[in-house]
Write a protein that holds these residues in place. Structure first.
Motif, PDB file in Angstrom:
ATOM      1  N   LEU A  40       0.829  -1.207   0.000  1.00  0.00           N
ATOM      2  CA  LEU A  40       0.000   0.000   0.000  1.00  0.00           C
ATOM      3  C   LEU A  40       0.862   1.256   0.000  1.00  0.00           C
ATOM      4  O   LEU A  40       0.562   2.237  -0.677  1.00  0.00           O
ATOM      5  N   ILE A  41       1.950   1.224   0.781  1.00  0.00           N
ATOM      6  CA  ILE A  41       2.836   2.383   0.815  1.00  0.00           C
ATOM      7  C   ILE A  41       3.539   2.520  -0.527  1.00  0.00           C
ATOM      8  O   ILE A  41       3.676   3.610  -1.082  1.00  0.00           O
ATOM      9  N   ASN A  59       9.282  10.606  -3.432  1.00  0.00           N
ATOM     10  CA  ASN A  59       8.562  11.430  -2.473  1.00  0.00           C
ATOM     11  C   ASN A  59       8.901  10.946  -1.065  1.00  0.00           C
ATOM     12  O   ASN A  59       8.172  10.167  -0.472  1.00  0.00           O
ATOM     13  N   PHE A  60      10.030  11.430  -0.546  1.00  0.00           N
ATOM     14  CA  PHE A  60      10.496  10.952   0.751  1.00  0.00           C
ATOM     15  C   PHE A  60       9.461  11.188   1.851  1.00  0.00           C
ATOM     16  O   PHE A  60       9.423  10.485   2.839  1.00  0.00           O
ATOM     17  N   ALA A  61       8.635  12.216   1.675  1.00  0.00           N
ATOM     18  CA  ALA A  61       7.675  12.550   2.723  1.00  0.00           C
ATOM     19  C   ALA A  61       6.515  11.551   2.768  1.00  0.00           C
ATOM     20  O   ALA A  61       5.649  11.665   3.635  1.00  0.00           O
ATOM     21  N   HIS A  62       6.504  10.583   1.886  1.00  0.00           N
ATOM     22  CA  HIS A  62       5.392   9.633   1.859  1.00  0.00           C
ATOM     23  C   HIS A  62       5.270   8.865   3.174  1.00  0.00           C
ATOM     24  O   HIS A  62       4.165   8.622   3.654  1.00  0.00           O
ATOM     25  N   GLY A  63       6.413   8.503   3.758  1.00  0.00           N
ATOM     26  CA  GLY A  63       6.389   7.795   5.035  1.00  0.00           C
ATOM     27  C   GLY A  63       5.738   8.639   6.125  1.00  0.00           C
ATOM     28  O   GLY A  63       5.076   8.120   7.031  1.00  0.00           O
ATOM     29  N   GLY A  68       8.635   0.797   1.791  1.00  0.00           N
ATOM     30  CA  GLY A  68       7.679   0.972   0.704  1.00  0.00           C
ATOM     31  C   GLY A  68       8.400   1.342  -0.577  1.00  0.00           C
ATOM     32  O   GLY A  68       8.078   0.835  -1.653  1.00  0.00           O
ATOM     33  N   PHE A  69       9.399   2.193  -0.442  1.00  0.00           N
ATOM     34  CA  PHE A  69      10.151   2.555  -1.635  1.00  0.00           C
ATOM     35  C   PHE A  69      10.898   1.355  -2.190  1.00  0.00           C
ATOM     36  O   PHE A  69      10.920   1.118  -3.399  1.00  0.00           O
ATOM     37  N   GLY A  79      -1.387   5.986   1.299  1.00  0.00           N
ATOM     38  CA  GLY A  79      -0.395   5.985   2.374  1.00  0.00           C
ATOM     39  C   GLY A  79      -1.066   6.147   3.731  1.00  0.00           C
ATOM     40  O   GLY A  79      -0.752   5.432   4.687  1.00  0.00           O
ATOM     41  N   ALA A  80      -2.016   7.093   3.791  1.00  0.00           N
ATOM     42  CA  ALA A  80      -2.717   7.319   5.056  1.00  0.00           C
ATOM     43  C   ALA A  80      -3.520   6.087   5.444  1.00  0.00           C
ATOM     44  O   ALA A  80      -3.567   5.696   6.621  1.00  0.00           O
TER      45      ALA A  80
END
Lengths: 298, 290, 374, 260
Positions: free
Chosen positions: B18-19, B34-38, B224-225, B198-199
């Motif tokens: 999912l991530i 998009n590092f901010a995804h976590g 996830g990446f 992500g959420a």
């Protein structure tokens, strides 16, 4: 006359200058985003500390040993991964840094997660100053040479550089090796200053601090690395005198990276062109070819 | 035991998947990690937690609201940290992304503190025994909801008009814009959808592992990446496959090699994939433009 | 070139400013004894550091209010490490050189004490850590003490209790790979082998959330109890995931589990868990109840083990001042001479290595509360 | 088809390149005679730049071989091919923007110099001498394209026509035997195009280089090429002298479509 705390700060500024300027060679001059510089620092720190503790190496020899081991790993990891472009390289170096940390956490010889204690204190203000001067001298010589020119060309346009006869992978590996050498040197000084090392201080956070120093001071500028290292080392310590501001330190690091990229990507004293000035030729070409978006290719 | 470990891997992997979807969609469109995804994942978990515990909102509604707010945050990050740099070098954009991630996680740490928050379990604790493995109700829920979200996403991307525009933009931005597609809008939608997933992953992991902390996004974000790269970045089925495989690899590594090296296994896998099959399992090799 | 020189001047100015700020050490106030505190007040370990500081504050307020030190007033200087031991070294130096503290209570994490210990030793400033459990920490450092349960004592009590009272015999160990967990694992493994059988040992990394692979392996070896060498967050999750896997064995642990958060997160899964502890907040003795009340009043929440051990560490320092004298060297001697000190975390003595000898309690989670069983 | 011979500085046999399922180039038998200026034309998307990229090693060929000075160079890396004597310019100018004009040309000199890491650190006399010679050579190239006064400007700050000339100087600095120019006249006004034609002729006359150029501006191509090859849909549909090409039916059809 100077209080030990102040000397300690200057020593840390010095060590961080070595870390930042060696990372600057990789990021600022060669344009390869490495976010795992802490890995070389930890390899250098552990390697030099271990030979000091177990084999009683003289200080200079153990520093050199640490730096060379870090170089070895820099070349080992650099040779294959430097074929990767931008984002992939960044994530591969991050992965490498995490692997190194996990390995150190699990090895017996490094004291595992408990850390390595009993390292004799050998790093003094004098040794750090000498090491900084040597680092800056060597990096300056490399930058202002045929090799340095090739590195900057790789940063500017890797495809064009390769077309002009530059073996880009070779030069990137050289740059990574040199960066790792000085990263390892910084680590050795660090270990013999604190007398104790533990893997968790060489994690992602540490790499981000180094990146912040380079970005704040200015990518591709020697003075920039020094100023960035000074600011990032000294400001949090100065903030200790202001009380609660310390809480915001990490948040400020993140904001610095975003804001600097937006407002002043060349850093405080970097000397890059502004973004909308980057390539007149490309812009003209794009207009001529009737295309909407520009941006660098390749 | 092997089958049980396999199940453990699949369940863990479905959260990675999912991530990974968020990463892969964003990368497909703007070629940026998009590092901010976590951190969006972390944010989703917190929103879900606060809605359920403080406002006493029913779980399912909280789940949807967390997805909505997560996508809002994703779009904001894109607008503030990435959009102004669309024409700058890749290096600048990447540094900005790292900065955004660092900023968000530490801001959360500042606001929420480091004490873990416990997530109330909305489901009755129940265990199902099968001949080969044991599975709990929470695990079934996590597995099913990931599956549903993935199917919904595939449908969205393959069948809807916006989905088609997204695929066109990922293929060739210039041509897509000539065809009358509003690139900025498509990028915004991509961030919105990716962040919502992500959420959602954040909320699900929250109920699965029962705690929420500000630093929870870092490792799963990286994993996830890794999953996205494993499957072939930019490739949606690839992200799902990559996530599941990474979950299995980690669990098997922990089970049969050493649990201490579990994260190392994931990163070693990443480096190996990058070196030998940089396009991932399902991705097509990208041709460098000269 | 001129721009470079400009920036050089700016840098020099910043450095001078730094020097000036560092140089202007606070004036020596008469009748004030300065207590330094080093710990993580920000970052992922902040909850430990904050509780330690709160515990110290309660002890200092109490001493200042009661006038037990006569004219002497205690003042706390606290420095943050962010959980990073290299920042802890800076914090130690700053407290010693700039604030000129007389004694330090800290660091909180073992790595912080490891990095700060040598600095305190060089400066001859006595330091007592309320929570650094790392084995051998205080060796060869006459200025470094600690006030926390030694792993050996906890392990011995727990292993014997498990075998003799609970009738358990097949131990599985699951530990965090950090200084705390490794040390517990090593001691427990040795002791448990002596008394019964260890059937599985598995580790995990700090911050892991998924323990199912390890638990699956552990289940395979058919243990009758699971010893958790780690803190309460992981402990609660392990308990929960074990229940989800139908691994219904007795859970045992050490003081790291003794926090209400264990029950908050773990809920019914941690019911019946036994853990060794140095502190029992529901202990009816007046010393403990006074502390709990004072702490609640000042900080609005219940104290945990970190706060209690920090309180006792501060009390040991105060006691040292009373019995030995207010100079750093006198405080060091006073701490070293601590014997059978009645603390809220039990009777405490400091041995010749600077380590603690303390009573160990065994708590059990019953109906969502910690209850003292021994 | 002309059999390859000694007089051909570069020739290819059955050269082809696929991208996935797409055939970008097929059955190319290119012959470039030593010392000539050869034009390569064709409609947009005919595969001209792809051919350049295959010749210079950016894309490995899918089929066939490339011979340069009678030596096979198929599957060599771009930097190796450059050091063997092929230099190129790019369709969408690719200068090193944040380097000075002189540094750009010095990069072209890279493969003709040798100093390494130790040399950079110690700078013994031979190293300094090599650098000095490289600089002199680079300045000669700059004055050849008439950019000597701009040597300390940043490449990005040059005018468009100057950037095109700088790219040529950079390529010439590697002292190539064969120079590949990718649309050098693109975006130029008529006067600049004329100057460019003079420059290309001088490269052949004064420096004795062989030149292969892609160009859309027919006036330029027809004006200076002695031999022209035409690509369409990845195939070489014609070659010959300019006047032959001008009247070749295949070529006219390729440019104007089937209805003509």
């Amino acid at each position: 006359m100077l209080s030990p705390y102040y000397i300690q700060l200057v020593i840390l500024v010095g060590i961080n200058t070595i870390m930042a300027s060696s990372l600057n060679l990789i990021i600022g001059y060669t344009g390869q985003l490495s976010i795992g510089h802490a890995a070389f620092m930890s390899i250098g720190a552990y390697a030099s500390a271990l030979v000091t503790v177990h084999f009683n190496f003289p200080f200079i020899a153990s520093l050199l040993f640490g730096a060379l081991v870090a170089t070895l790993f820099g070349l080992l990891i650099g040779a294959p991964t430097l074929k990767l472009k931008g984002d992939y390289l960044a994530i591969a170096t991050l992965g490498f840094c995490e692997i190194v940390r996990i390995v150190f956490l699990n090895l017996d010889i490094t004291g595992g997660s408990v850390g390595l204690r009993g390292i004799p204190k050998k790093t003094t203000l004098l040794t750090v100053v000498v090491a900084v001067l040597i680092t800056i001298f060597v990096l300056n010589r490399i930058i202002n040479s045929r090799i340095g020119r090739a590195l900057i060309a790789i940063r500017e346009d890797e495809t064009a550089a390769e077309s002009m006869g530059i073996n880009t992978t070779y030069y990137k590996v050289i740059c990574f090796g040199v960066g790792a050498f000085f990263g390892g040197l910084g680590g050795g000084l660090f270990a013999h200053f604190f007398r104790f090392i533990q893997p968790n201080s060489f994690g992602f956070m540490c790499s981000i601090e180094h990146l912040c120093m380079v970005v704040l001071g200015g990518m591709g500028s020697m003075w920039g690395a020094f100023i960035g290292a000074t600011a990032i080392t000294a400001i949090p310590e100065l903030l200790r005198f202001l009380g609660d501001f310390a809480d915001y330190r990490m948040v400020i690091y993140g904001a610095i990276l975003v804001i600097m990229m937006r407002v002043r990507p060349q850093g405080i004293i970097g000397q890059r062109l502004s973004a909308d000035q980057v390539s007149i030729g490309e812009k003209l070409f794009n207009r001529w070819a009737g295309m909407g978006t520009g941006g660098k290719r390749g | 035991m092997f089958v049980q470990q396999l199940m453990n891997g699949v369940i863990l992997g479905s959260t990675y998947a999912l991530i990974a979807l968020g990463y892969t969609m964003v990368y497909g469109i703007i070629e940026l990690i998009n590092f901010a995804h976590g951190e969006i994942y972390m944010f989703g978990a917190f929103v879900g937690l606060l809605l359920v515990t403080v406002l006493d909102i029913p779980f399912f509604l909280a789940f949807l609201l967390a997805m909505a707010l997560g996508s809002l945050l994703g779009v904001t990050v894109e607008y503030l940290a990435y959009r102004p740099l669309r024409r700058s070098s890749r290096l600048s954009a990447l540094i900005s992304a790292i900065g955004a991630s660092f900023f968000l996680s530490n801001l959360a740490l500042l606001i929420m503190g480091s004490q873990p928050f416990s997530f109330p379990n909305p489901f009755e604790a129940k265990i199902y025994h099968t001949p080969l493995f044991i599975i709990s109700r929470v695990e079934i829920t996590v597995l099913l909801s990931s599956l549903i979200l993935m199917i919904a996403l595939t449908f969205f991307v393959q069948r809807t008009k916006i989905g088609k525009a997204m695929r066109a933009t990922a293929q060739d931005k210039d041509t897509a814009s000539l065809m009358g597609i509003n690139i900025d809008r498509i990028i915004t939608i991509t961030f919105a959808v990716g962040s919502a997933l992500g959420a959602a992953a954040g909320v699900m992991v929250g109920i699965y592992f029962r705690t929420v902390t500000p630093t929870m996004g870092f490792m799963p974000g990286l994993k996830g990446f890794v999953a996205a790269v494993l499957g072939g970045i930019g490739n949606i089925p690839g992200a799902m496959l990559g996530g599941i495989l990474l979950g299995i690899a980690e669990v098997m590594g922990a089970a049969y090699i050493s649990s201490q090296y579990r994260d190392a296994v994931a990163f070693a896998l990443l480096i190996i994939i990058l070196l030998f099959k940089p396009a991932g399992l399902l991705g097509r090799p990208a041709q460098e433009k000269v | 070139m001129s721009r470079k020189s400009y920036w050089m001047i700016v840098t020099a100015a910043i450095l001078c400013l730094a020097m000036a700020m560092v140089g202007c050490s606070p004036e020596e106030e008469a009748g004030v004894l300065k207590i330094g505190n080093v710990g993580p007040l920000t970052g992922g370990a902040a909850n430990y550091g904050i509780n330690v500081l709160r515990g110290i504050e309660v002890a200092v307020d109490e001493a200042n209010a009661s006038g037990e030190l006569g004219d002497l007033t205690l003042k706390v200087y606290s420095e943050d490490t962010g959980g990073d031991w290299s920042k802890a070294a800076n914090a130690f130096s700053k407290l010693i050189d700039v604030d000129k503290v007389d004694v330090i209570i800290g660091g909180v994490l073992s790595s912080e004490s490891e990095a700060g210990g040598p600095i305190a030793k060089d400066a001859a400033i006595p330091t007592i850590s309320p929570s650094s459990t790392s084995a051998g920490l205080t060796l060869d450092n006459p200025y470094l003490f600690r006030n926390c349960l030694s792993d050996e004592a906890q392990i011995e009590q727990m292993a014997e209790y498990a075998v003799n009272e609970l009738g358990l015999g097949r131990f599985a160990i699951l530990y965090t790979n950090n200084d705390y967990g490794v040390s517990l694992k090593d001691s427990f493994e040795a002791k448990a082998k002596e008394l019964a059988k260890v059937v599985a040992i598995e580790g995990f990394m700090d911050g892991d959330e998924n323990f199912k692979p390890q638990l699956t392996k552990i289940k395979q070896s058919n243990p009758d109890c699971l010893y958790i060498g780690g803190y309460y967050t992981e402990g609660a999750k392990i308990a929960q995931q074990a229940r989800e896997m139908d691994l219904n064995v007795q859970i045992l642990g050490a003081d790291g589990l003794c926090n209400v958060a264990l029950i908050e997160i773990g809920e019914e899964a941690v019911e019946g868990t036994y853990a060794t502890s140095g502190f029992y907040p529901d202990d009816p003795t007046p010393a403990v109840q006074n502390f709990v009340t004072a702490y609640k009043e000042k900080h609005g929440e219940d104290p945990d083990m970190f706060a209690a051990q920090a309180y006792d560490a501060a009390r040991i320092v105060i006691n040292a001042i009373k019995t030995s004298g207010p100079s750093s060297e006198e405080i060091r001697e006073g701490i070293a001479a601590t014997w059978n000190f009645p603390g809220i975390t039990g009777n405490t003595s400091i041995d010749e290595e600077g380590d603690t000898i303390k009573d160990v309690l065994i708590l059990k989670v019953e109906n969502g509360k910690f209850v003292r069983v021994r | 088809m002309v059999e390859p011979a000694k007089k051909h500085i570069l020739y290819t046999n059955n050269l082809g390149r696929n991208f996935g399922g797409l055939t970008a180039l097929a059955n190319i038998d290119l012959r470039i005679k030593q010392g000539t200026i050869m034009g390569l034309i064709g409609p947009n998307g005919a595969g001209k730049t792809t051919l350049f990229n295959v010749l210079t090693g950016h894309y490995p060929p899918s089929t066939g071989q490339i011979y340069f000075k009678s030596e096979e160079i198929s599957n060599q890396k771009p930097y190796v091919i450059t050091s063997k004597g092929i230099a190129r310019t790019f369709q969408n100018i690719r200068l090193f923007n944040q380097m000075s004009v002189l540094d750009n040309v010095l990069i072209g000199r890279h493969c003709r110099t040798a100093s390494g890491l130790i040399g950079a650190l110690l700078r013994w006399p031979a190293i300094k001498q090599e650098e000095e010679q490289a600089r002199k050579y680079a300045l000669d190239m700059l004055s050849f394209v008439n950019l000597e006064e701009k040597k300390n400007e940043w490449a990005a700050n040059l005018a468009y026509g100057e950037q095109r000339r700088l790219e040529i100087a950079r390529a010439l600095a590697s002292d190539p035997d064969l120079l590949l120019l990718d649309e050098p006249a693109a975006g130029m006004n008529p006067q600049e195009s004329v100057d460019l034609m003079t420059l290309i002729s001088r490269i052949r006359e004064e420096m004795k280089k062989t030149v292969l150029l892609i160009e859309h501006d027919m006036k330029v191509v027809m004006g200076i090429s002695e031999w022209i090859a035409v690509l369409d849909y990845g195939q070489m549909i014609a070659e010959g002298e300019p006047h032959e090409i001008r009247h070749n039916k295949e070529v006219i059809r390729a440019y104007l479509g089937d209805t003509a």
